[in-house]
Design a protein around this motif. Structure first.
Motif, PDB file in Angstrom:
ATOM      1  N   THR A  74       2.753   2.748  -1.664  1.00  0.00           N
ATOM      2  CA  THR A  74       2.755   3.856  -0.905  1.00  0.00           C
ATOM      3  C   THR A  74       1.882   4.813  -1.166  1.00  0.00           C
ATOM      4  O   THR A  74       2.064   5.804  -0.654  1.00  0.00           O
ATOM      5  CB  THR A  74       4.274   4.116  -0.844  1.00  0.00           C
ATOM      6  OG1 THR A  74       4.739   4.484  -2.323  1.00  0.00           O
ATOM      7  CG2 THR A  74       5.257   3.053  -0.082  1.00  0.00           C
ATOM      8  N   LYS A  75       1.268   4.670  -2.595  1.00  0.00           N
ATOM      9  CA  LYS A  75       0.436   5.716  -2.895  1.00  0.00           C
ATOM     10  C   LYS A  75      -0.896   5.244  -3.362  1.00  0.00           C
ATOM     11  O   LYS A  75      -0.992   4.215  -4.192  1.00  0.00           O
ATOM     12  CB  LYS A  75       1.375   6.356  -4.409  1.00  0.00           C
ATOM     13  CG  LYS A  75       0.726   7.900  -4.738  1.00  0.00           C
ATOM     14  CD  LYS A  75       1.427   8.243  -5.823  1.00  0.00           C
ATOM     15  CE  LYS A  75       2.837   9.387  -5.707  1.00  0.00           C
ATOM     16  NZ  LYS A  75       3.119   9.885  -6.769  1.00  0.00           N
ATOM     17  N   HIS A  92      -0.084   9.654   0.288  1.00  0.00           N
ATOM     18  CA  HIS A  92       1.254   8.944  -0.103  1.00  0.00           C
ATOM     19  C   HIS A  92       1.945   9.066   1.205  1.00  0.00           C
ATOM     20  O   HIS A  92       2.047  10.105   1.936  1.00  0.00           O
ATOM     21  CB  HIS A  92       2.001   9.991  -0.991  1.00  0.00           C
ATOM     22  CG  HIS A  92       3.187   9.288  -1.806  1.00  0.00           C
ATOM     23  ND1 HIS A  92       4.155  10.137  -2.507  1.00  0.00           N
ATOM     24  CD2 HIS A  92       3.676   8.109  -1.504  1.00  0.00           C
ATOM     25  CE1 HIS A  92       4.975   9.300  -2.981  1.00  0.00           C
ATOM     26  NE2 HIS A  92       4.866   7.971  -2.268  1.00  0.00           N
ATOM     27  N   GLU A  93       2.400   7.934   1.773  1.00  0.00           N
ATOM     28  CA  GLU A  93       3.087   7.716   3.006  1.00  0.00           C
ATOM     29  C   GLU A  93       4.056   6.561   2.639  1.00  0.00           C
ATOM     30  O   GLU A  93       3.266   5.290   2.145  1.00  0.00           O
ATOM     31  CB  GLU A  93       2.284   7.393   3.989  1.00  0.00           C
ATOM     32  CG  GLU A  93       2.829   7.479   5.527  1.00  0.00           C
ATOM     33  CD  GLU A  93       2.165   7.340   6.566  1.00  0.00           C
ATOM     34  OE1 GLU A  93       2.396   7.706   7.792  1.00  0.00           O
ATOM     35  OE2 GLU A  93       0.895   6.801   6.444  1.00  0.00           O
ATOM     36  N   ARG A  94       5.376   6.486   2.976  1.00  0.00           N
ATOM     37  CA  ARG A  94       6.202   5.311   2.657  1.00  0.00           C
ATOM     38  C   ARG A  94       6.202   4.398   3.826  1.00  0.00           C
ATOM     39  O   ARG A  94       7.289   4.007   4.298  1.00  0.00           O
ATOM     40  CB  ARG A  94       7.600   5.993   2.408  1.00  0.00           C
ATOM     41  CG  ARG A  94       7.808   6.556   1.306  1.00  0.00           C
ATOM     42  CD  ARG A  94       9.049   6.989   0.763  1.00  0.00           C
ATOM     43  NE  ARG A  94       9.535   7.971   1.942  1.00  0.00           N
ATOM     44  CZ  ARG A  94      10.781   8.279   1.985  1.00  0.00           C
ATOM     45  NH1 ARG A  94      11.633   7.861   0.911  1.00  0.00           N
ATOM     46  NH2 ARG A  94      11.225   8.866   2.768  1.00  0.00           N
ATOM     47  N   LYS A  95       4.918   3.591   4.109  1.00  0.00           N
ATOM     48  CA  LYS A  95       4.594   2.366   4.864  1.00  0.00           C
ATOM     49  C   LYS A  95       4.608   1.458   3.910  1.00  0.00           C
ATOM     50  O   LYS A  95       3.809   1.374   2.944  1.00  0.00           O
ATOM     51  CB  LYS A  95       3.533   2.647   5.795  1.00  0.00           C
ATOM     52  CG  LYS A  95       3.782   3.474   6.856  1.00  0.00           C
ATOM     53  CD  LYS A  95       2.710   3.427   7.878  1.00  0.00           C
ATOM     54  CE  LYS A  95       2.755   4.565   8.999  1.00  0.00           C
ATOM     55  NZ  LYS A  95       1.590   4.662   9.709  1.00  0.00           N
TER      56      LYS A  95
END
Lengths: 427, 94
Positions: A74-75, A92-95
């Motif tokens: 995610t990072k 940073h995105e929680r995919k």
């Protein structure tokens, strides 16, 4: 050479991602499949950097969500390093798009899927050669035994000795290969999450450019696994031959001891040290023919890997090419047999897939990586700008002023514009 | 310990091999005498190639099977095979 009584529809050589994907897809369709692997267990000869894209694997394997996934990346962090300074860009995105794991584990899981689908998996079998009769590949030779099949899918990996021996490909040239060397360093799960600011199943993919590679053209990487980190570098072998100054393991050690990086490793211990070649072709075309009478070639043996400098796609490309090879065998079977003509559908399928579309699109990326300024001058200039902006309390320069000072004597405007255009065109 | 340089051998000691009785790589070291560059000394990640005086010594036991030596040898002195059934490097965490 004595012939083994039992004949298979398909023999797949190599239980890496490409071989297992091919064997699984065909076994599922009811073909009699033999997957042979020279290692003690599937995966024991496999090495990757550290990250795999999930969607192409999900297309190939049913029940993919049970695969041994360590952390979802995610990072993303990209750093320009020179001396003891580093400028980073972080996203940073929680995919859940790509994940970290040990490829050795993932390959084992894939080979188990082959068995579940009804394929035969034999480990500790080293294939000595492809058996060619009247210009057609009719099976494999192991010691003094021949095992026959209608078609062989060669997924033997980048060194592709069998293809060379059969006279189907020339020897791989150094300029088309990268060398990856890495250490896997044990830390606790909690240490990783604290050190890198990650949640429980989140992971970091960190690419570093600049003098962290000790001046060798290439890049350094760090991936967080469940309770370890993989740290290492990939260097272009053609350049490394000319420019290497000390033993290659020292370059990896320099990462481990780097003043800005050693804090991550100081409480760890090395679990494994590994090395592997990486295909680095200058596209737009396939490097060599991937089909012949009774033969298809997939994965690293086919040279299918995308290196963008900030991202690498190898494992999913390998698996998906194995999947397409299986689809091509199915088609050729419907068309009446494993002739070169019928199997040529494989190349068309590859051309139309995301693999060749992306490789064609980024065909200038390998050339861009030969531009030494990207590894040396730019990281230096960027870090010098940052240094002036943040470490000049009495005399803060304007950004443009800092930039001019940083670049003067290092690079002219013309080269700068030229390099910028090259980067924009390539990636 | 991690903050100090380590010997290549100590790093390699973390790996596992099932060493074959027969070498899977053969090096024609007479060719090495003519070789000025000797890129194998620095680029073999397992440091299988070392120098004793002017002679190149090769040992296959710690080989990681990457294939680098075969590609970089300027004199084609390296003949390379896959180790036989299950032998050689056994990666577990890579």
């Amino acid at each position: 050479m004595k012939e083994v009584g039992y004949k298979f529809d398909v023999i797949v050589v190599g239980a890496g991602p490409a071989g297992s994907a091919a064997a699984y897809t065909l076994a599922k369709k009811g073909f009699k499949v033999l997957l042979v692997e020279r290692g003690r267990v599937p995966g024991s000869k496999n090495v990757f950097g550290g990250r795999v894209y999930a969607d192409p694997l999900r297309d190939v394997f049913d029940g993919f969500d049970e695969a041994p996934i360590h952390r979802w990346v995610t990072k993303e962090r990209i750093s320009l390093v020179n001396g003891e300074a580093m400028t980073s860009f972080e996203f940073h995105e929680r995919k859940r798009t790509s994940f970290t794991t040990y490829l050795t584990e993932l390959a084992c899981w894939m080979a188990r899927k082959v068995e579940e689908a009804g394929g035969t998996v034999l480990t500790e079998i080293t294939v000595d050669e492809l058996v060619v009769e009247d210009g057609k590949v009719t099976g494999i030779r192991v010691g003094d035994e021949k095992v026959s099949s209608d078609v062989v899918i060669d997924a033997e990996g980048i060194n592709r000795l069998l293809l060379e021996r059969a006279g189907l490909v020339p020897k791989l040239e150094v300029r088309y290969a990268g060398l990856g060397v890495k250490e896997v360093i044990k830390l606790s799960k909690k240490e990783i999450e604290d050190l890198f600011g990650l949640d429980e199943d989140e992971g970091l993919a960190w690419l570093m450019m600049g003098d962290v590679t000790g001046g060798l053209p290439g890049g350094a990487f760090l991936y967080t696994n469940r309770d370890s980190v993989s740290v290492g570098l990939v260097v272009m072998l053609g350049e490394a031959v000319k420019e290497v100054r000390e033993h290659i393991s020292r370059y990896v050690e320099a990462l481990r001891l780097h003043p800005l990086l050693e804090r991550y490793f100081r409480n760890g211990r090395i679990m494994e040290y590994s090395a592997h070649l990486v295909p680095e072709y200058t596209w737009p075309s396939l490097p060599h023919r991937l089909y012949a009478d009774g033969l298809l070639v997939a994965g690293d043996a086919a040279g299918l890997l995308l290196n963008l400098g900030y991202n690498f796609r190898g494992v999913d490309y390998a698996a998906y090419s194995g999947y397409l090879a299986a689809k091509a065998v199915e088609k050729a079977h419907e068309m009446g047999g494993m002739t070169s003509e019928n199997l040529s559908v494989y190349e068309r399928m590859l051309e139309e897939s995301f693999i060749m579309k992306q490789l064609r699109k980024f065909r200038n990326a390998p050339k861009m990586r030969e531009n030494g300024r990207l590894y040396t001058t730019y990281p230096e200039v960027v870090n010098s700008v940052m240094d002036q902006l943040f470490h000049s309390p009495y005399e803060i320069p304007k950004v443009m002023e800092a930039f001019k000072r940083a670049k003067d004597g290092k690079i002219g405007w013309l080269d700068l514009v030229r390099d910028l255009l090259e980067v924009v065109r390539s990636v | 310990m991690m903050r100090k340089p380590m010997r290549v051998d100590d790093i390699l000691n973390n790996d596992v091999w099932d060493v074959d009785y027969e070498p899977h790589i053969r090096v024609d070291t007479t060719k090495c005498r003519e070789c000025e560059e000797k890129p194998c000394l620095l680029l073999c990640p397992a440091q299988c190639y070392t120098l004793a005086g002017d002679e190149v010594l090769f040992s296959y036991e710690g080989c990681l099977e990457c294939g680098t030596c075969r590609l970089i040898c300027p004199h084609d002195a390296v003949s390379w095979d896959y180790p036989v059934s299950g032998r050689g490097i056994h990666y577990r965490f890579s």
